[in-house]
Write a protein that holds these residues in place. Structure first.
Motif, short mmCIF file in Angstrom:
data_model
loop_
_atom_site.label_atom_id
_atom_site.label_comp_id
_atom_site.label_asym_id
_atom_site.label_seq_id
_atom_site.Cartn_x
_atom_site.Cartn_y
_atom_site.Cartn_z
N UNK A 157 0.81 -1.23 0.00
CA UNK A 157 0.00 0.00 0.00
C UNK A 157 0.83 1.27 0.00
N UNK A 158 2.06 1.24 0.48
CA UNK A 158 2.88 2.45 0.53
C UNK A 158 3.71 2.65 -0.74
N UNK A 159 3.92 1.59 -1.50
CA UNK A 159 4.62 1.71 -2.79
C UNK A 159 4.17 0.54 -3.67
N UNK A 160 3.10 0.74 -4.38
CA UNK A 160 2.51 -0.32 -5.19
C UNK A 160 3.38 -0.73 -6.37
N UNK A 161 4.30 0.15 -6.75
CA UNK A 161 5.19 -0.20 -7.86
C UNK A 161 6.22 -1.25 -7.46
N UNK A 162 6.29 -1.60 -6.19
CA UNK A 162 7.17 -2.69 -5.78
C UNK A 162 6.68 -4.03 -6.33
N UNK A 163 5.38 -4.12 -6.61
CA UNK A 163 4.81 -5.38 -7.07
C UNK A 163 4.08 -5.24 -8.41
N UNK A 164 3.43 -4.13 -8.63
CA UNK A 164 2.60 -3.97 -9.82
C UNK A 164 3.23 -2.98 -10.80
#
Length: 138
Positions: free
Chosen positions: A102-109
Motif C-alpha cells: 500500500x505504501x509503494x505499489x510499484x514494488x509489485x505492480x
C-alpha cells in the motif's frame, strides 16, 4: 486473526500472551485439494501463484514489509473463488494492493496501474502481466 489486523492489535497481543500458538504450515502438500487448480484467466496454478508471490513478499521485507505476516496462506481463497477471475481479483489483488504494498505499489505492480479499479481491469484483460517482473512469462 493475524497481526496485520491493526485495529485489533492490542487484543491480538493479549491472545499471544495468554495462549500457546500453533503455526500452521504454509507449505503445500498432497492433502491440499486445489493446489493444482488454474486461476481463471491465467495459465498459473494456485500453488505456483502463492509460492511466487510469497517469495516476492519475502524479498520486499527489506522495504519494511513484514514478510511472514503479509504472506498469502495456502487456504486464503477457495477453489470456487479461483474459478472466477473477478472474485479472485477482488479478494487476492485487493489484499496485495491494500495491505502488502500500500505504501509503494510499484514494488509489485506495473506503474501504469494507479488505482485498484485499473488493476482489476488490467487483470481481467491481461491476467498476471499486471505484476512487475514477477509473472513475465505468463
Amino acid at each position: 486473526m493475524n497481526s496485520s489486523d491493526q485495529n485489533v492489535f492490542v487484543l491480538d497481543t493479549a491472545f499471544k500472551r495468554r495462549w500457546r500458538l500453533h503455526i500452521i504450515s504454509n507449505i503445500f502438500d498432497d492433502t491440499h485439494s486445489y493446489k493444482d487448480a488454474i486461476i481463471d484467466g491465467t495459465n498459473t496454478t494456485w500453488k505456483k501463484f502463492v509460492e511466487v508471490i510469497n517469495n516476492k513478499i519475502s524479498e520486499l521485507n527489506a522495504y519494511g514489509i513484514n514478510g511472514d505476516d503479509k504472506q498469502i496462506g495456502k487456504y486464503f481463497i477457495s477453489k470456487s473463488e479461483l474459478q472466477n477471475k473477478k472474485v479472485f481479483a477482488e479478494k487476492v489483488l485487493l489484499y496485495l494492493w491494500e495491505d502488502v504494498v500500500k505504501f509503494d505499489r510499484t514494488l509489485m505492480f506495473k506503474e501504469e496501474y494507479r488505482t485498484l479499479d485499473e488493476l482489476i481491469n488490467g487483470f481481467s484483460n491481461y491476467g498476471l502481466k499486471i505484476f512487475k517482473d514477477i509473472f513475465d512469462n505468463e
